[in-house]
Scaffold this motif. Sequence first.
Motif, PDB file in Angstrom:
ATOM      1  N   ASN A 156     -24.459  36.006  71.296  1.00  0.00           N
ATOM      2  CA  ASN A 156     -25.052  34.687  71.110  1.00  0.00           C
ATOM      3  C   ASN A 156     -25.520  34.496  69.671  1.00  0.00           C
ATOM      4  OD1 ASN A 156     -24.928  33.113  73.528  1.00  0.00           O
ATOM      5  ND2 ASN A 156     -26.382  34.489  74.495  1.00  0.00           N
ATOM      6  N   HIS A 157     -26.145  35.520  69.107  1.00  0.00           N
ATOM      7  CA  HIS A 157     -26.575  35.436  67.713  1.00  0.00           C
ATOM      8  C   HIS A 157     -25.374  35.356  66.781  1.00  0.00           C
ATOM      9  CE1 HIS A 157     -30.915  35.739  68.066  1.00  0.00           C
ATOM     10  NE2 HIS A 157     -30.789  36.749  68.925  1.00  0.00           N
ATOM     11  N   LEU A 158     -24.340  36.146  67.058  1.00  0.00           N
ATOM     12  CA  LEU A 158     -23.134  36.123  66.239  1.00  0.00           C
ATOM     13  C   LEU A 158     -22.505  34.738  66.217  1.00  0.00           C
ATOM     14  CD1 LEU A 158     -20.949  37.678  64.599  1.00  0.00           C
ATOM     15  CD2 LEU A 158     -19.842  38.172  66.791  1.00  0.00           C
ATOM     16  N   LEU A 159     -22.539  34.055  67.354  1.00  0.00           N
ATOM     17  CA  LEU A 159     -21.973  32.710  67.464  1.00  0.00           C
ATOM     18  C   LEU A 159     -22.865  31.645  66.827  1.00  0.00           C
ATOM     19  CD1 LEU A 159     -20.651  32.937  71.137  1.00  0.00           C
ATOM     20  CD2 LEU A 159     -19.244  32.758  69.076  1.00  0.00           C
ATOM     21  N   GLY A 160     -24.050  32.041  66.412  1.00  0.00           N
ATOM     22  CA  GLY A 160     -24.927  31.100  65.708  1.00  0.00           C
ATOM     23  C   GLY A 160     -25.827  30.275  66.591  1.00  0.00           C
ATOM     24  N   ALA A 161     -26.106  30.741  67.786  1.00  0.00           N
ATOM     25  CA  ALA A 161     -26.975  29.993  68.695  1.00  0.00           C
ATOM     26  C   ALA A 161     -28.430  30.065  68.256  1.00  0.00           C
ATOM     27  CB  ALA A 161     -26.852  30.545  70.110  1.00  0.00           C
ATOM     28  N   ASP A 162     -29.169  29.031  68.552  1.00  0.00           N
ATOM     29  CA  ASP A 162     -30.633  29.053  68.459  1.00  0.00           C
ATOM     30  C   ASP A 162     -31.116  29.686  69.758  1.00  0.00           C
ATOM     31  OD1 ASP A 162     -33.352  28.598  68.379  1.00  0.00           O
ATOM     32  OD2 ASP A 162     -33.199  26.461  67.925  1.00  0.00           O
ATOM     33  N   VAL A 163     -31.554  30.934  69.694  1.00  0.00           N
ATOM     34  CA  VAL A 163     -31.935  31.697  70.883  1.00  0.00           C
ATOM     35  C   VAL A 163     -33.457  31.700  71.020  1.00  0.00           C
ATOM     36  CG1 VAL A 163     -31.847  33.936  72.042  1.00  0.00           C
ATOM     37  CG2 VAL A 163     -29.905  33.165  70.646  1.00  0.00           C
ATOM     38  N   ARG A 164     -33.927  31.220  72.149  1.00  0.00           N
ATOM     39  CA  ARG A 164     -35.359  31.223  72.429  1.00  0.00           C
ATOM     40  C   ARG A 164     -35.598  31.983  73.724  1.00  0.00           C
ATOM     41  NH1 ARG A 164     -37.533  25.201  70.586  1.00  0.00           N
ATOM     42  NH2 ARG A 164     -36.086  24.963  68.803  1.00  0.00           N
TER      43      ARG A 164
END
Length: 396
Positions: A156-164
């Motif tokens: 998810n981070h690799l894909l550039g998501a805003d992770v909360r």
Amino acid sequence: MSIPLLPETFAQIPRYKILYSNPSPIHPLASISPPRVSPHHPLITIHAKREDHSSPLACAGNKYRKLEYIVPDILSQTPLYHSHENNPTPPGPLQGAATTLVTEGAIQSNHTVQVVALARKLGLQALILLHRGTGGGLAAASNKEAFQRSGNVQINHLLGADVRVCEYGDPLARDATPLLDELREAGQNPYWIPGGASLHPLGGLGYARAAFEIAAQEEELGLGGSRRFDYIFVACGSGSTVGGLVAGFKLLEKIKGLDVSKTNGETRKLVGILNSPTKPREYHEKRVLAFARRAGELIGLDGERDIRVEDVRLDDRFVGTAYGVLDGESKQALETMARTEGMVLDPVYTTKVARGMMHWVNKGEVAGSDKPLEQVNVLFIHTGGQAALGAYADVI
């Protein structure tokens, strides 16, 4: 290979192609198919349908098939289904297409990765809520820090998501409406996709279409015995994968003029393997039935009349100790599939499905059908999710 023509009511529903042009492949699992013990017992064949090979996007799996029918609403200038389901006063259609996809899931959610990858494909932003309190995977991990930064989280981070991350008791875990309002105030048009896409009104359509795809592949494979898959095993999590398949196969039966009540049960037996003990089987049965009827109404069935309670078959014997926890029996199934078939499963869903399927086969539960057959054909639907394995390194 093309799937059979869909009935007009179904065919006219907008769909955005995310999957490959060819159906996800079906191949035999000869190493785990049992030998025929005697002429008085049927020959049992086992095949796998590889939904993990269905799309060019990241971590292919069953959610892309669901999302194909949701994307046209996302891209519409007036999306209709963008609000959180708990919002008592939905704001109505958005003015302008969505700019941000928002969804939720457990820490190692496969669904969130597929939504984020889709957002990248569509040129949209993506924000995901990961719930620390969902399931037992995080609680059971010996290295909790690693569990929260590896596997699907890493992707998810690799894909550039805003992770909360939602902590235990966070109100956003129950209702994401405040977050959606915050995004609107910042000038974005957020589009809410419920976890697993099951509560979305269009969430069951993808697997209703998959039923037609499976039927076409049965013809191509030239299966012996009944010339169809007599038993189909698939994971039941949020529920619309099973619900959509129920609706699709019921529509196929109706098109072919079958009256199941008069054919001595000669229909495919779709078995949903539950993966969580959190809710009783009866809860999931009602939920899947509702999803099946909702999808059925959209594709041309009479939901109440054409889809009955007995059409939903769920098995809760293989849920293990908690959602997302890889118990000893499931770990053994994971290893068996890897070491005999060279096929990697995921630790949350397909491992428990494989465990359940092998139990049904090895304990004679598929051989005792209503009408004895010379050959019984079993299909295991692999819904993907292998990326989560990295977070389970301490137990595998």
